[in-house]
Enzyme design. Sequence first.
Site, PDB file in Angstrom:
ATOM      1  N   GLY A 715       0.822  -1.202   0.000  1.00  0.00           N
ATOM      2  CA  GLY A 715       0.000   0.000   0.000  1.00  0.00           C
ATOM      3  C   GLY A 715       0.853   1.248   0.000  1.00  0.00           C
ATOM      4  O   GLY A 715       0.492   2.264  -0.587  1.00  0.00           O
ATOM      5  N   HIS A 801      -1.161  10.536  -2.161  1.00  0.00           N
ATOM      6  CA  HIS A 801      -0.196  10.806  -1.097  1.00  0.00           C
ATOM      7  C   HIS A 801       1.168  11.064  -1.709  1.00  0.00           C
ATOM      8  O   HIS A 801       1.663  10.269  -2.495  1.00  0.00           O
ATOM      9  CB  HIS A 801      -0.178   9.606  -0.154  1.00  0.00           C
ATOM     10  CG  HIS A 801       0.753   9.748   0.994  1.00  0.00           C
ATOM     11  ND1 HIS A 801       1.926   9.019   1.091  1.00  0.00           N
ATOM     12  CD2 HIS A 801       0.696  10.512   2.107  1.00  0.00           C
ATOM     13  CE1 HIS A 801       2.543   9.334   2.221  1.00  0.00           C
ATOM     14  NE2 HIS A 801       1.811  10.235   2.850  1.00  0.00           N
ATOM     15  N   GLU A 855      -2.133  14.541   2.716  1.00  0.00           N
ATOM     16  CA  GLU A 855      -0.691  14.764   2.624  1.00  0.00           C
ATOM     17  C   GLU A 855      -0.202  14.571   1.198  1.00  0.00           C
ATOM     18  O   GLU A 855       0.859  13.978   0.972  1.00  0.00           O
ATOM     19  CB  GLU A 855       0.059  13.822   3.574  1.00  0.00           C
ATOM     20  CG  GLU A 855      -0.414  13.916   5.019  1.00  0.00           C
ATOM     21  CD  GLU A 855       0.282  12.924   5.944  1.00  0.00           C
ATOM     22  OE1 GLU A 855       1.118  12.139   5.449  1.00  0.00           O
ATOM     23  OE2 GLU A 855      -0.004  12.945   7.139  1.00  0.00           O
ATOM     24  N   CYS A 945       7.779   9.435  11.212  1.00  0.00           N
ATOM     25  CA  CYS A 945       8.560   8.961  10.070  1.00  0.00           C
ATOM     26  C   CYS A 945       9.679   9.926   9.693  1.00  0.00           C
ATOM     27  O   CYS A 945      10.751   9.501   9.242  1.00  0.00           O
ATOM     28  CB  CYS A 945       7.645   8.729   8.870  1.00  0.00           C
ATOM     29  SG  CYS A 945       6.651  10.170   8.414  1.00  0.00           S
TER      30      CYS A 945
END
Length: 1198
Positions: A715, A801, A855, A945
């Site tokens: 994904g 994204h 995002e 992240c």
Amino acid sequence: MQACDACRRRKLKCDRAIPKCSKCRASLISCTYNDSVKRKMRIAPLQASAAQSPASSRFQPAQTTDQPSIINAASDLTPPSAQLGSPYTVTSLSQWQAGTSVPHRDAAILPIEGQRVPESILRVHVHLFLRWMLPIWPVIRPATIWKYCAECEELTAKYYCLLLALCAATNIQLNLSPTESLFDLDARDEGIEGLFAPMKKDYLLSAALAVRNRQLNITTAPDLETLLTSCFLFSAYANLDKHDEAWFYLSQTVAFAISLRLNDERTYLNLDNEAAEMRRRIYWFVFILERAYCLHNQRPVMLHAAVAKPAITFHDDPGPIDGFLGIISIFESIPASLYNWLCNPHLDMPQDAVSVPICFWSLSDASLFPVGANETQLVNNSVTQQWLRSYLWHIALKYQLPDTVFMADSLPLEAPLSAAKSVLSTIASVSQRSMEVHGIGMERKLFDLGTYILDYAAARSDVLDRHLTVSSNAKEMLWGLLHALSKLRGAQCFLLPNLLGKAKDFLTLDRSIPRMLDSTPEGRKSGLKGNQCGESFLNVKLAPGSFLEKKRRTASVASLKQQLGFLKSTGRYEAFKLQWLPVYDEPPAIWPIGSWLFWDSDIGKWIEGACYFLQTDYDAEVDAAVQELTDMLSNAQHDDGYLNLHYSVVEPTSNRFTNIRDFCELYNAGHLLEGALAHEHYYKNEKLLGPMKRYVDLLIKIFGPGEDQLHAYPGHPELEIALLRLYERTQDKRHFELAKYFITERGNPKGVEGRHYYDWEADKRGDDPHARPYFYPERTPSNWYYSASVPLVDMQGVEGHSVRPVYLLTAVADVVRMDSTSTSDLQKTIVRLWKDMVTTKMYVTGGIGAIPQYEGFGIPYFLPQGTDEGGCYAETCAAIGIMMMVERVLQYDLDGSFTDIMELAFYNAVLTAISTDGLKYTYINQLASSDENPSSRSEWFRCACCPPNIMRTLAIIGGYLYSQPASTTAGGKHIAVHLYSSSTLQFTASGSPSKLTQTTNWPWNGKVNFRLETSSKAVSISLRIPQWTSEWSIEPPVPSREIVKGYITLSAEYLAANPNFTLKVKLDVRILASHPFVNTDTIAVARGPIIYCVEDFDNPWVDDHFKSLQLDPDATVNERIVKDLLTGEEYVALDVHRGASLLPIKSLRAEPSIPWKTLTKAVADTELIEELYMVPYYFRSNRGGKGMARTGIRRWIR
């Protein structure tokens, strides 16, 4: 038996003591009882009979017609094939051991009476000697030693003993047995197996001694062969740390040199050039050995600089002898009287003791490091130079030379720290083999340097207590030396525990042996074949104090351990103990994603960055954390190889791989795998990579085109990148094929049962089709959010994204680079999606992603600057993804349009994400602040992240500066310079180590000085000429100024004539505007690669986030060099004098519009701002203030 063998031959009375008689003990020779009492019938010697070999007499002259001398190798002699394959492989040891089976590894093989060592064993040692030892021991001709090897069964005892001694010295110095070493791998690379493991370490040494003691009388007519045999025996015993035997054979060697009058220049007059050259080499080689050993062990010296130095390079030398001459000059710098005084330090200091400072400074002469020296010679010269400088410092301190000696222009008190820093810099830039080849001598020098740092610490204890920085530097240097020692000799350096014991109090160790010493010999088995920055950065040394080095150093010193603290305090660190944590009970903050779902990747990225930093900046706490995390990850792995936190604790394992789309199992696996690759690169073992390869094996079984496999793909792309890096390390085609399958299957509308896999998967889970995940912009399906709405090759623009497509394209670029077959569609896809992103969806800072909700990318030309304008996200990880992608593309397509964007993204969208002190970060990088989203930084994030991502990027930033595209010249080397920063690139050209150094103050100054150091005449260099500059030049002038795709290439001919050259790039102040379709009449200011912003700290009058500020694009912009007092940051600031104003926004009212004339009058009549101050965008939010900043400023038309 009436006497031992040695006493019988020497006709001495023997006391027959066991295991060694008194005469043998006194003479330091082997004592054996194997010979039978001599009868009239002669016992057959070890070599063939006289009838078989005309050279079988015990005492032969130095030169015969059938056996070449070491001085003059017959020109028609050629060594056996360099491809040491099956003809030279020991396929069975049964012939060697008279019918016995191949022994177990632990069964030591001993010399067999009456049999010679198999030729195949000797061949591999000769091969390794010529490849690794000859550059530092240039005292024998390759053709000669190959001939000895080929005729080993027929050689006379003298030549056979020389061959054995050479092989024994090679075996022991390279640490070939009993445990596997780097050089065993070298032999295996040549197709040789099973040669070292079963041999006892001193097998060849014992064989050499047996021949010498039983069959030779070395006191009768000694010659060069006899001398070299003693020399090699000395080396073998020195590397075994047997000093009595070593001193005996060294003394013997020196005596032979004097007896043969090698120290008398007159004896060279009547010799031909090659014979004289070899004698000179041997003399100076013995000179070096004596000087080094006697200094280590405080013994007197006998040899002096009495003859001319070698000057000829033979056609079969491995390279120029420059490095050999350099090491001679190094030891010449120390007077012999100093050696002799050290043997009796209670006597008065010799009169030339005052020359200690002179010797110290003479050892800084650049001629000690000639350009022609190869890597093995350079590391020896560099370490020896710094060791001797520190030794002189140690003498002055230990024997209390006058205090006036310790002055800046005499003997600097910080000399050991400077020496250690230089040595560690050298070590970081060379291969481990180049260190190992020097044997125990390298260990002793590093050990001595460590003890000198402790001496310094003791001498400056008062200063260390008061000045933390000084203490930190000393500890850092000491840790670096300890770490270097821990990697030597297969992680079995015998001096390491000794130095640790000495340093225990100074370093405040809580245990005697840190876990840094857990490296195992089996860890040496893995090779390193990667091309990405994660491997190549070690070839680049960033110059201390340079812009990039300071950023990297901050991340190493501050960010690395600060992030470790947050890993621990948030539960991530111990999560893989698989215990239930309170956070698992919390509802997802962003449904359906629990905040812990990415913890695996946080750990993986931190391990990766930590291992990169450990390569150059050792830290015991970081090392211990990496190894503890490694143990926890390994213990958390399931029996079938599966490794994931969520499906091991929170959800049942039976649910694994049921939500590939959202729950990021494969994304997490990718970051863990990249961490494992960095771990294996540093630790040289597979404690982490082994479990991850097992996980990959499981993934290969589960995912793929087969009927019994899942036709799925991550994904969130990331595993594809990791698999392709793994493939380059392992060359296992399955790893490449799985990555390529993930790429090409992505977006397949009929992947499973005629349906898109993500839709099919959602139905299998029983998802409510009306339930919308938080980050979806519309009702399901929203597969374009995952960059999976259509197959990649059909995608017309980047979507969804923002991190996902750039990570995906990074992997695609790797596939294109690695496999030229059937990748044209993929390459076209990269270019098409890149152009769409750069021309319609990228901010002036290089950031991407306009929509905060998901995002990601908006529609073309939708680029609001901040929340007040409808968006702007520009996530840090997306900008890092751009850098990763471009770095891959440049390896197959040298295109400056890509490089310019990589530079833009790094200096602005990436660097802005970490504070100047390395302790705060940004996740979102808007170009304009607002009350809802002020310009600010955070120490950590729930979804973390970005912090470890930027940390690992800075760790390897040196790898982004250069690449080595294929050369258009046969055997040539092509270097491409992408980014400019003071640094040195180490590379190999035409088989010789080479360097390219650039010196610059980029990005503040556009002058870049280059220095190319190479013996090759086939090196070409391509320099990027930034598209944004209006003027550039190269001095000396180049024959052609042709720029091809943003690069100008300097030919090998130009560089041969001009190894020193200068690039000058004008760093214009530029006014930038967005595309008209963006529909924001704003401008931004740039200088070189740096984008600027305004901030309230410098312009405290602002109260509206600069929304009403307007800037005249024709205003004069002044440059000002600043060193900020709060942060220590140095940069170029920009000031605009009376070129900006504030729009009188309060006097303007839209109902719902404003008459044009009213607006233009208001714009024109505003009061000027006397001074508008601008700072680099990356520097925003570092000094406090109200959190107001803006990059794009309203255009003012006066």
